[in-house]
Structures are given as structure tokens and as C-alpha cells.
Write a protein that holds these residues in place. Structure first.
Motif, PDB file in Angstrom:
ATOM      1  N   GLY A   1       0.810  -1.211   0.000  1.00  0.00           N
ATOM      2  CA  GLY A   1       0.000   0.000   0.000  1.00  0.00           C
ATOM      3  C   GLY A   1       0.843   1.261   0.000  1.00  0.00           C
ATOM      4  N   LYS A   2       0.432   2.239  -0.805  1.00  0.00           N
ATOM      5  CA  LYS A   2       1.150   3.512  -0.868  1.00  0.00           C
ATOM      6  C   LYS A   2       0.661   4.433   0.237  1.00  0.00           C
ATOM      7  N   LYS A   3       1.550   5.283   0.706  1.00  0.00           N
ATOM      8  CA  LYS A   3       1.184   6.312   1.670  1.00  0.00           C
ATOM      9  C   LYS A   3       0.623   7.514   0.920  1.00  0.00           C
ATOM     10  N   LYS A   4       0.052   8.433   1.650  1.00  0.00           N
ATOM     11  CA  LYS A   4      -0.573   9.603   1.024  1.00  0.00           C
ATOM     12  C   LYS A   4       0.446  10.454   0.260  1.00  0.00           C
ATOM     13  N   HIS A   5       1.650  10.607   0.822  1.00  0.00           N
ATOM     14  CA  HIS A   5       2.647  11.429   0.144  1.00  0.00           C
ATOM     15  C   HIS A   5       3.156  10.758  -1.131  1.00  0.00           C
ATOM     16  N   ASP A   6       3.158   9.416  -1.153  1.00  0.00           N
ATOM     17  CA  ASP A   6       3.543   8.712  -2.375  1.00  0.00           C
ATOM     18  C   ASP A   6       2.522   8.958  -3.480  1.00  0.00           C
ATOM     19  N   LYS A   7       1.247   8.972  -3.106  1.00  0.00           N
ATOM     20  CA  LYS A   7       0.191   9.221  -4.092  1.00  0.00           C
ATOM     21  C   LYS A   7       0.292  10.640  -4.635  1.00  0.00           C
ATOM     22  N   ARG A   8       0.589  11.584  -3.753  1.00  0.00           N
ATOM     23  CA  ARG A   8       0.738  12.979  -4.200  1.00  0.00           C
ATOM     24  C   ARG A   8       1.911  13.117  -5.164  1.00  0.00           C
ATOM     25  N   ALA A   9       3.005  12.420  -4.877  1.00  0.00           N
ATOM     26  CA  ALA A   9       4.167  12.465  -5.762  1.00  0.00           C
ATOM     27  C   ALA A   9       3.843  11.855  -7.119  1.00  0.00           C
ATOM     28  N   ALA A  10       3.048  10.789  -7.127  1.00  0.00           N
ATOM     29  CA  ALA A  10       2.652  10.160  -8.393  1.00  0.00           C
ATOM     30  C   ALA A  10       1.779  11.106  -9.214  1.00  0.00           C
ATOM     31  N   ILE A  11       0.891  11.830  -8.552  1.00  0.00           N
ATOM     32  CA  ILE A  11       0.036  12.802  -9.250  1.00  0.00           C
ATOM     33  C   ILE A  11       0.885  13.924  -9.825  1.00  0.00           C
ATOM     34  N   ALA A  12       1.838  14.430  -9.037  1.00  0.00           N
ATOM     35  CA  ALA A  12       2.698  15.518  -9.506  1.00  0.00           C
ATOM     36  C   ALA A  12       3.545  15.065 -10.691  1.00  0.00           C
ATOM     37  N   GLU A  13       4.077  13.853 -10.627  1.00  0.00           N
ATOM     38  CA  GLU A  13       4.895  13.333 -11.726  1.00  0.00           C
ATOM     39  C   GLU A  13       4.059  13.150 -12.994  1.00  0.00           C
ATOM     40  N   ARG A  14       2.844  12.653 -12.839  1.00  0.00           N
ATOM     41  CA  ARG A  14       1.960  12.456 -13.992  1.00  0.00           C
ATOM     42  C   ARG A  14       1.599  13.801 -14.630  1.00  0.00           C
ATOM     43  N   ASP A  15       1.298  14.809 -13.798  1.00  0.00           N
ATOM     44  CA  ASP A  15       0.966  16.143 -14.319  1.00  0.00           C
ATOM     45  C   ASP A  15       2.156  16.767 -15.037  1.00  0.00           C
ATOM     46  N   TRP A  16       3.360  16.597 -14.475  1.00  0.00           N
ATOM     47  CA  TRP A  16       4.541  17.178 -15.097  1.00  0.00           C
ATOM     48  C   TRP A  16       4.826  16.515 -16.441  1.00  0.00           C
ATOM     49  N   SER A  17       4.681  15.189 -16.506  1.00  0.00           N
ATOM     50  CA  SER A  17       4.940  14.507 -17.778  1.00  0.00           C
ATOM     51  C   SER A  17       3.922  14.924 -18.835  1.00  0.00           C
ATOM     52  N   ARG A  18       2.681  15.160 -18.435  1.00  0.00           N
ATOM     53  CA  ARG A  18       1.655  15.638 -19.366  1.00  0.00           C
ATOM     54  C   ARG A  18       1.992  17.046 -19.854  1.00  0.00           C
ATOM     55  N   ASP A  19       2.407  17.930 -18.932  1.00  0.00           N
ATOM     56  CA  ASP A  19       2.777  19.297 -19.318  1.00  0.00           C
ATOM     57  C   ASP A  19       4.019  19.301 -20.200  1.00  0.00           C
ATOM     58  N   LYS A  20       4.976  18.448 -19.868  1.00  0.00           N
ATOM     59  CA  LYS A  20       6.207  18.358 -20.662  1.00  0.00           C
ATOM     60  C   LYS A  20       5.895  17.909 -22.096  1.00  0.00           C
ATOM     61  N   ALA A  21       5.012  16.917 -22.224  1.00  0.00           N
ATOM     62  CA  ALA A  21       4.637  16.450 -23.560  1.00  0.00           C
ATOM     63  C   ALA A  21       3.929  17.545 -24.337  1.00  0.00           C
ATOM     64  N   ARG A  22       3.111  18.318 -23.657  1.00  0.00           N
ATOM     65  CA  ARG A  22       2.386  19.419 -24.296  1.00  0.00           C
ATOM     66  C   ARG A  22       3.380  20.499 -24.771  1.00  0.00           C
ATOM     67  N   LEU A  23       4.374  20.828 -23.935  1.00  0.00           N
ATOM     68  CA  LEU A  23       5.374  21.813 -24.304  1.00  0.00           C
ATOM     69  C   LEU A  23       6.210  21.341 -25.504  1.00  0.00           C
ATOM     70  N   MET A  24       6.608  20.085 -25.491  1.00  0.00           N
ATOM     71  CA  MET A  24       7.418  19.562 -26.592  1.00  0.00           C
ATOM     72  C   MET A  24       6.615  19.523 -27.889  1.00  0.00           C
ATOM     73  N   ARG A  25       5.332  19.213 -27.769  1.00  0.00           N
ATOM     74  CA  ARG A  25       4.487  19.181 -28.960  1.00  0.00           C
ATOM     75  C   ARG A  25       4.322  20.574 -29.559  1.00  0.00           C
ATOM     76  N   ASP A  26       4.171  21.589 -28.707  1.00  0.00           N
ATOM     77  CA  ASP A  26       3.990  22.964 -29.182  1.00  0.00           C
ATOM     78  C   ASP A  26       5.244  23.514 -29.829  1.00  0.00           C
TER      79      ASP A  26
END
Length: 163
Positions: A136-161
Motif C-alpha cells: 500500500g502507498k502512503k498519502k505522500h507517495d500518491k501525491r508524488a505520483a500525481i505531480a509526476e503524472r501532471d509534469w509529464s503531461r505538461d512536458k509532452a504538451r510543451l514539446m508538442r507545441d
């Protein structure tokens, strides 16, 4: 002249029938095991229609055997009353004895769970359950996973533009 279009069947002949998408967010999945499951006829038909739910399901040991608990497979409407079944009944998992011993030993450790990830049909049309040995993941691990997922989405958007 064009051929008449064939209707697509709503039934799943092979592929994923049900998936627990939240499991990978809530658990760190280490090892994955594919296991058979004992089902009655109408349960298989209901699974093929893709209406099963794994979100609250879990697997555990009972009397030296592995079982799947709280998996919701709705009753098949076209089925007769003779072949009816309980939608959340425990279902026996089909594993080798060595696998059962290994899994029960890993479950006995603190914080380790056996999480059903997906129900799928193989090439022969047999229903299999993909189980993950997860911690089981702790709450801070879940937050880190959300932040990493958001950053990878933003990074892909920036590279595409940029082209």
C-alpha cells in the motif's frame, strides 16, 4: 454494390473483461501472477458482456487455497432461475500449490496485499485473473505520483507545441 455492414458483438471473446485501474495508484505492484478462476456458466456470460467490477475486490487465503473476495459479477438477465448465482460470492482461484505457498507467505508479511488487477480472456477463451502482489502507498507517495503524472503531461504538451 457494397456489402451489408455486420453488427459488432457486445461480447468480449478475448481481451480484458474488467480492470481495476485504481489498484496501480493505491499500491506499489511488484510481482504479477495470472490465475484461473472457477466460474459458473452465467458468470462467464456476464463477464463477456464486460459488466464486472474489481474496484473493491481482494484475494486471500482460506483453508490452504486462494480465493477472490468481493468481486462483483452481475447476474445474467437472460439466465434462468436455476443457474442464478450470488454476485459477490467468493470465487476459488486456480493456482499451483507452490504458488499458493509463496503468495500466502508474502501476504503474511506486514503491509503486503494480493490485489486483482484485471479479468481477461486468453486466446482459448478461458477467463484468467491478473493478480498483483502490492504494498500500500502512503498519502505522500500518491501525491508524488500525481505531480509526476501532471509534469509529464505538461512536458509532452510543451514539446508538442515547440515542434
Amino acid at each position: 454494390m457494397a456489402e451489408p455492414r455486420k453488427k459488432k458483438s457486445a461480447l468480449i471473446s478475448h481481451g480484458i473483461a474488467a480492470q481495476n485501474r485504481k489498484a496501480r495508484f493505491d499500491y506499489k505492484i511488484g510481482e504479477e501472477i495470472e490465475a484461473g478462476v472457477m466460474l459458473v456458466g452465467p458468470e462467464v456470460k456476464s463477464l463477456r458482456s464486460g459488466r464486472a467490477t474489481l474496484t473493491e475486490a481482494w484475494a486471500g487465503e482460506r483453508d490452504g487455497e486462494m480465493w477472490l473476495f468481493n468481486c462483483y459479477i452481475p447476474e445474467w438477465q437472460a439466465g434462468s432461475h436455476v443457474a442464478s448465482f450470488e454476485p459477490r460470492r467468493p470465487r476459488k482461484l486456480l493456482l499451483h500449490r507452490k504458488q499458493v505457498k509463496e503468495l500466502s507467505a508474502s501476504i503474511a508479511r506486514d503491509g503486503i496485499s494480493l490485489v486483482p488487477l484485471a479479468i481477461q480472456f486468453n486466446e482459448r477463451g478461458v477467463a484468467k485473473i491478473l493478480l498483483g502482489v502490492g504494498e500500500g502507498k502512503k498519502k505522500h507517495d500518491k501525491r508524488a505520483a500525481i505531480a509526476e503524472r501532471d509534469w509529464s503531461r505538461d512536458k509532452a504538451r510543451l514539446m508538442r507545441d515547440r515542434g
